[in-house]
Structure formats: C-alpha cells, structure tokens
Design a protein around this motif. Structure first.
Motif, short mmCIF file in Angstrom:
data_model
loop_
_atom_site.label_atom_id
_atom_site.label_comp_id
_atom_site.label_asym_id
_atom_site.label_seq_id
_atom_site.Cartn_x
_atom_site.Cartn_y
_atom_site.Cartn_z
N SER A 131 -10.37 1.35 7.49
CA SER A 131 -9.52 0.50 6.47
C SER A 131 -8.53 0.00 7.46
CB SER A 131 -8.94 1.68 5.70
OG SER A 131 -8.36 1.08 4.51
N ASP A 159 -6.83 -5.25 1.59
CA ASP A 159 -8.04 -5.34 0.76
C ASP A 159 -9.23 -5.57 1.71
OD1 ASP A 159 -6.81 -4.35 -1.60
OD2 ASP A 159 -6.00 -6.54 -1.86
N CYS A 192 -1.19 -3.99 2.13
CA CYS A 192 -2.69 -3.75 1.55
C CYS A 192 -3.47 -5.05 1.72
CB CYS A 192 -2.67 -3.35 0.21
SG CYS A 192 -4.18 -2.76 -0.31
N TRP A 247 -4.48 -1.99 7.85
CA TRP A 247 -3.38 -2.59 6.84
C TRP A 247 -2.27 -3.05 8.00
CZ3 TRP A 247 -5.12 2.51 7.49
CH2 TRP A 247 -3.89 3.35 8.11
N GLY A 275 0.70 -1.32 0.00
CA GLY A 275 -0.11 -0.08 -0.11
C GLY A 275 0.91 1.26 0.11
#
Ligand SMILES: [Zn+2]
Length: 147
Positions: A121, A90, A88, A123, A59
């Motif tokens: 989000s 997803d 990342c 990560w 990412g």
C-alpha cells in the motif's frame, strides 16, 4: 458536523479515522492542533487540490496519542501536532507520484515522504509548519517502508 475550512476541505476530514472509530478513541484536535491543520490545508492541501483538479482523500490526518499508538506511529509524529497528513492514492501510483512531484516543485512543506508498507500500500505523507511556529525543512524522502 461539517465545517468547511477551505473551498474543498472540512476540518472533520482532517481528523476522521476509521481506526479511532473502531477502537472507541475520541480523536479530537485541540485549538493549537486545529490551527496547524488549518494552515496545512490552506498552504498545501487546497493549492494541491486546485492544481490537480481532482479529489484529494485524506488517509490519516491528526492523531491523538492513543490513535497514534494504535496505528504504530512514531512517538514524535507530526500527525500528533496536526502538522501532517497522509494522502490516500487508492493504489494509483501514477497519481500519487504526480501529487508528490507537484508538492515538491510548487508548494511549501516541512517533510514530503513517499511511503509504503509491506502489504504494497502506498501513500504520500506531507507536513507543514506555519512559519510562526517553526521552520520548514523541505526534506524529501523518496521511498520509506513503514513497518
Ligand atoms: Zn504520515
């Protein structure tokens, strides 16, 4: 340009940035930063990629000062040195936790952080310092909310 550094990673994917592109920032690592990225890839990312047997998407990898500022990174971020990447996941939290646990149990690292933002989000941030350049603290942070 597409320059492989290990079986599954190129140097370009370790500094590619949509934000840099959108803002016209030339985000290129120098020689020392490139060396750090290569070590991080050889000792952490490639072994993780092989063990998981699935693609590992970066990412955010290396960030120059301007890019680090643009994405709100801390002033002493290891991303600035080419020693850190954000993986990342997803939105696949199960996959992310699997990678996180694998790194924690099996690979060398300096900092390993399960990060998320207020938009939900998630990560995995992982950094690695080649022993000639410093010490790996093996610091694990289970849950860090980035503002
Ligand atoms: Zn990070």
């Amino acid at each position: 340009m597409n320059t492989p550094i290990t079986m599954h990673f190129t140097i370009e994917e370790l500094y590619a940035s949509a934000t840099a592109k959108a803002k016209g920032i030339s985000n290129k690592p120098n020689v020392q930063q490139t060396i750090n990225l290569v070590y991080l890839t050889a000792y952490v990312l490639e072994p993780l990629r092989v063990a998981m047997n699935e693609p590992i998407k970066i990412g955010s990898g290396f960030r120059c000062q301007a890019l680090n500022k643009a994405v709100g990174g801390v002033y002493n971020s290891q991303h600035l040195k080419g020693q850190a990447v954000d993986l990342c996941i997803d939105g696949d939290l199960k996959k992310g936790k699997k990678w996180f646990d694998y790194i924690r149990k099996n690979l060398p690292f300096d900092q390993l952080i399960w990060e998320h933002n207020s938009k939900g989000s998630y990560w995995v941030h992982v950094s690695y310092v080649y022993p000639d350049f410093g010490r790996n603290r093996r610091q694990v942070i289970e849950n860090l909310l980035k503002k």
